[in-house]
Design a protein around this motif. Structure first.
Motif, short mmCIF file in Angstrom:
data_model
loop_
_atom_site.label_atom_id
_atom_site.label_comp_id
_atom_site.label_asym_id
_atom_site.label_seq_id
_atom_site.Cartn_x
_atom_site.Cartn_y
_atom_site.Cartn_z
N ASP A 1 11.31 0.72 -8.64
CA ASP A 1 12.98 -0.23 -8.25
C ASP A 1 12.54 -0.38 -6.24
OD1 ASP A 1 13.15 -0.49 -11.13
OD2 ASP A 1 14.67 1.36 -10.65
N VAL A 2 12.67 0.97 -5.73
CA VAL A 2 12.88 0.61 -4.68
C VAL A 2 11.48 -0.30 -4.25
CG1 VAL A 2 12.21 1.38 -3.00
CG2 VAL A 2 13.62 2.59 -3.88
N ALA A 3 10.55 -0.54 -4.96
CA ALA A 3 9.20 -1.06 -4.05
C ALA A 3 9.50 -2.57 -4.38
CB ALA A 3 8.08 -1.13 -5.14
N ASP A 4 10.27 -2.92 -5.51
CA ASP A 4 10.29 -4.84 -6.18
C ASP A 4 11.93 -4.73 -4.78
OD1 ASP A 4 9.27 -4.53 -8.33
OD2 ASP A 4 10.66 -3.89 -9.00
N MET A 5 12.33 -3.83 -4.43
CA MET A 5 14.12 -4.44 -3.71
C MET A 5 13.09 -4.38 -2.23
SD MET A 5 17.39 -2.71 -4.07
CE MET A 5 16.53 -0.95 -4.52
N LYS A 6 12.04 -3.64 -1.41
CA LYS A 6 11.03 -4.59 -0.95
C LYS A 6 10.67 -5.38 -0.64
CE LYS A 6 10.76 0.93 1.00
NZ LYS A 6 9.63 1.36 1.33
N LYS A 7 10.08 -5.82 -1.35
CA LYS A 7 8.91 -6.78 -1.88
C LYS A 7 10.11 -8.45 -1.39
CE LYS A 7 6.24 -9.52 -4.48
NZ LYS A 7 5.70 -9.55 -5.70
N ASN A 8 11.15 -8.07 -1.90
CA ASN A 8 12.06 -8.68 -1.52
C ASN A 8 12.17 -9.13 -0.22
OD1 ASN A 8 11.71 -9.83 -4.73
ND2 ASN A 8 13.98 -8.15 -5.26
N SER B 1 -3.31 20.66 -10.65
CA SER B 1 -2.00 21.03 -10.73
C SER B 1 -0.82 19.63 -10.56
CB SER B 1 -1.55 21.63 -9.43
OG SER B 1 -1.68 20.99 -8.05
N TRP B 2 0.12 20.09 -11.28
CA TRP B 2 1.27 18.68 -11.80
C TRP B 2 2.59 18.80 -11.24
CZ3 TRP B 2 1.39 14.94 -16.74
CH2 TRP B 2 1.75 13.34 -16.01
N ASN B 3 3.54 18.45 -11.13
CA ASN B 3 4.80 18.30 -10.57
C ASN B 3 5.12 17.87 -11.82
OD1 ASN B 3 7.46 19.04 -10.55
ND2 ASN B 3 7.72 17.90 -8.48
N LEU B 4 5.45 18.04 -12.68
CA LEU B 4 6.12 17.13 -14.25
C LEU B 4 7.42 16.41 -13.78
CD1 LEU B 4 5.86 19.70 -17.48
CD2 LEU B 4 4.63 18.67 -16.12
N PHE B 5 8.45 16.92 -12.80
CA PHE B 5 9.25 16.04 -13.09
C PHE B 5 8.61 15.15 -12.45
CE2 PHE B 5 11.89 20.35 -13.35
CZ PHE B 5 12.66 20.34 -13.70
N ASN B 6 8.12 14.50 -11.33
CA ASN B 6 8.04 13.28 -10.99
C ASN B 6 7.82 12.58 -12.12
OD1 ASN B 6 6.59 14.51 -8.55
ND2 ASN B 6 4.62 14.98 -8.71
N VAL B 7 7.43 12.77 -13.53
CA VAL B 7 7.43 11.50 -14.30
C VAL B 7 8.79 10.77 -14.27
CG1 VAL B 7 7.32 11.62 -16.59
CG2 VAL B 7 5.98 12.84 -15.50
N PHE B 8 9.87 11.64 -13.80
CA PHE B 8 11.58 10.58 -13.28
C PHE B 8 11.04 9.69 -12.05
CE2 PHE B 8 11.37 14.94 -15.28
CZ PHE B 8 12.64 14.13 -16.98
N LYS B 9 10.61 10.29 -11.24
CA LYS B 9 10.04 9.43 -10.34
C LYS B 9 10.03 7.91 -10.13
CE LYS B 9 9.36 11.68 -5.95
NZ LYS B 9 8.99 12.63 -5.23
N ALA B 10 9.16 7.94 -11.13
CA ALA B 10 8.13 6.29 -11.66
C ALA B 10 8.81 5.55 -11.69
CB ALA B 10 7.12 6.88 -12.53
N GLY B 11 9.53 5.44 -12.41
CA GLY B 11 11.21 4.25 -12.16
C GLY B 11 11.83 3.55 -10.93
N THR B 12 12.26 4.89 -10.49
CA THR B 12 13.26 4.35 -8.75
C THR B 12 11.94 4.69 -7.89
OG1 THR B 12 14.67 6.28 -9.60
CG2 THR B 12 14.46 5.72 -7.47
N ILE B 13 11.23 4.54 -7.77
CA ILE B 13 10.19 3.85 -6.78
C ILE B 13 9.17 2.27 -6.98
CG2 ILE B 13 7.08 4.13 -6.25
CD1 ILE B 13 7.29 7.15 -6.65
N GLU C 1 0.88 -1.31 0.01
CA GLU C 1 0.05 0.04 -0.19
C GLU C 1 0.95 1.27 -0.03
OE1 GLU C 1 -2.92 -0.25 -0.52
OE2 GLU C 1 -3.08 -2.23 -0.30
N GLU C 2 2.20 1.16 0.73
CA GLU C 2 2.86 2.68 0.78
C GLU C 2 2.89 2.84 -0.86
OE1 GLU C 2 5.02 5.59 1.68
OE2 GLU C 2 3.67 4.31 3.24
N THR C 3 3.92 1.26 -0.90
CA THR C 3 4.49 1.78 -3.13
C THR C 3 2.90 2.82 -3.82
OG1 THR C 3 5.01 -0.12 -2.94
CG2 THR C 3 4.97 0.94 -4.76
N LYS C 4 2.01 2.03 -3.21
CA LYS C 4 1.10 2.71 -4.57
C LYS C 4 0.28 4.06 -4.17
CE LYS C 4 -1.50 -1.91 -4.48
NZ LYS C 4 -3.23 -2.74 -4.95
N ALA C 5 0.40 4.32 -2.62
CA ALA C 5 0.38 5.48 -2.73
C ALA C 5 1.60 6.38 -2.89
CB ALA C 5 0.53 5.89 -0.75
N ALA C 6 2.95 6.08 -2.49
CA ALA C 6 3.70 6.73 -3.49
C ALA C 6 3.44 6.90 -5.22
CB ALA C 6 5.46 6.31 -3.39
#
Length: 504
Positions: free
Chosen positions: A369-376, A355-367, A315-320
């Motif tokens: 990857d972190v979610a996968d690491m947390k799952k493992n 309103s939308w922070n366009l730089f958020n697009v670059f965070k999606a991949g990192t989030i 759920e934390e990953t979905k919220a992010a």
């Protein structure tokens, strides 16, 4: 002009006074009367909660502990707190309904003049400009408006789901506390039973040893025996007295510890059923090790808590990820302003904004990857916990088998000690043995009984630890609504079912 400066000075003086008042707070220690009142109140509450108890068996002791133990009550309150926080998070998903009211006053009108704007430059004001007013010096306003942020709703939704899992985790931790309390009560109960039985035998033995020591001192003074014989005799008696005193000190606190576990005020008088009618029956485990492993992996609170924690991570990953989406805000409201310069003093309004922070697009991949690491990581932690649980099941089973062997030896040792004690008493009756030898054998008999009782308590503890290692609950979740007698009967029936191999 003077009035304006006077108003400013008055405002500055009031601000300084408020600031100084905020900085003038000093520590205020509790008074002696406050402390005494709180102590008296605590004692009154503890005394008021005490129920009269005449006699207890192991099931009754566990029932009282589950109903009145302070640690369990604290864990229950933690669960209630998590439930309350869940209710708060559910309200966070609702739109905001804001009611505002305001009052404004100034010492003169907000008059303003205007001029023309030519070629990107404002023309100078006229020598005698014309001023206009669009607002009273004083006016009241109020509004009632709905505001709903879709992004906040999505985040609140996932936060509420996480809080729901935290509430369930609190319930699993309460189960773990219950298991620990049962184990502690088992240990303290059989230790208290042993103490009650043996203390009555230790005191006469201390008196006999002290009397023999006094007699030996008189014999030494009369020189009826050689000094070395008398001193050696006294040394053995003193060693016996020291052993007896140490043994008594260890046993004196057993009943108080049991009272504390049961939430009873220390010093309350009650009897233990097994003191007068000891029942040294060794319980049998009729469950296979395979069923133990399977049950533990399904029911242990730590493993269930781990599954809830994994859901919280998801759920934390979905919220992010939701936080990266555009924020859409919707609002609607009714407004009022009593200024006389408005044509319409009340009106309604609706609106929407994105309103939308366009730089958020670059965070999606990192989030991701972190979610996968947390799952493992969570999977590895779950496997490690499962392995630890299986090890505890096997260790509990091994310790139970060893405890039974130790009890068998201790019981046989006690039988030999009793026969030796009988022989010494018979010899003493015919004047063929001395008082020291009789006291020594009485001490050995008491120590043999203590070892037997300790070994039996270890059997009971090891037996109970097997079921605790499987995560089995002796009572249902709604046991708080049962009376102590009903709960005691339920626990006794559950223990009987477990011994017969029925684990459900």
């Amino acid at each position: 002009m003077k009035s304006m400066f006077a108003s400013k000075n008055s405002l500055l003086s009031v601000s300084i006074a408020i600031a100084l008042a905020g900085c003038s707070i000093s520590p205020e220690p509790l008074t002696r009367s406050d402390i005494q009142a709180k102590a008296a109140d605590d004692l009154a509450k503890i005394t008021a909660e005490q129920a009269q108890v005449t006699s207890l068996d192991i099931s009754g002791a566990i029932a009282r502990a589950l109903k009145h133990n302070r640690e369990r009550k604290l864990q229950t309150m933690q669960g209630v707190l998590e439930q309350g926080q869940l209710d708060v998070n559910n309200f966070d998903m609702l739109p905001q309904l804001a009611a505002n009211a305001g009052y404004s006053e100034r010492n003169n009108y907000a008059a303003s003049a205007s001029t023309t704007f030519v070629n990107g430059v404002p023309n100078p004001l006229l020598a005698s400009p014309t001023y206009s007013v669009s607002q009273d010096k004083t006016h009241n306003s109020n509004s009632v408006a709905f505001t709903w942020n879709v992004l906040d709703f999505g985040l609140s939704y996932y936060r509420a789901k996480q809080q729901a899992d935290r509430f369930l985790i609190a319930k699993e931790r309460e189960r773990k506390v219950v298991h620990n309390i049962i184990q502690d009560v088992r240990n303290s109960y059989y230790r208290a039973v042993s103490a009650e039985r043996l203390l009555g035998k230790i005191e006469p033995l201390i008196q006999a040893a002290q009397s023999a020591l006094d007699d030996s001192g008189k014999i030494e003074q009369l020189r009826a025996k050689s000094p070395m014989d008398a001193l050696g005799y006294q040394r053995e008696l003193l060693e016996i007295l020291r052993t007896l005193q140490s043994l008594r000190s260890d046993l004196m606190t057993a009943k108080t510890e049991l009272s504390t576990l049961m939430g009873m005020k220390p010093g309350q008088n009650f009897t233990l059923v097994d003191v007068n009618t000891p029942n040294f029956v060794v319980p049998n485990v009729t469950v296979s090790i395979t069923d133990m492993e399977k049950t533990a992996l399904e029911k242990r609170p730590e493993l269930v808590e781990g599954q809830y924690n994994r859901r919280i991570s998801v759920e934390e990953t979905k919220a992010a990820l939701v936080s990266l989406l555009p924020g859409i805000s919707l609002n609607a409201g009714s407004y009022y302003d009593d200024t006389r310069y408005l044509k319409n003093n009340d009106w309604t309004g609706v609106g929407a904004s994105v309103s939308w922070n366009l730089f958020n697009v670059f965070k999606a991949g990192t989030i991701t990857d972190v979610a996968d690491m947390k799952k493992n990581l969570a999977e590895e932690q779950a496997l490690a916990t499962s392995m630890a649980v299986l090890s505890q099941v096997h260790i509990a089973n091994i310790k139970y088998a060893e405890a039974k062997r130790s009890y068998d030896l201790s019981d046989k040792y006690l039988g030999v000690a009793k026969r030796i004690s009988d022989q010494v008493k018979n010899a003493n009756a015919t004047q063929r043995s001395g008082k020291l030898e009789m006291i020594r054998e009485d001490l050995n008999l008491v120590l043999a009984e203590l070892r037997r009782d300790v070994a039996y308590a270890d059997v009971q503890n090891s037996y109970g630890r097997i079921f605790a290692s499987m995560g089995l609950d002796p009572v249902a979740a709604g046991f708080k609504d049962q009376s102590t007698d009903e709960l005691s009967k339920t626990i006794g029936n559950t223990f009987a079912k477990w011994q017969s191999g029925k684990l459900d």
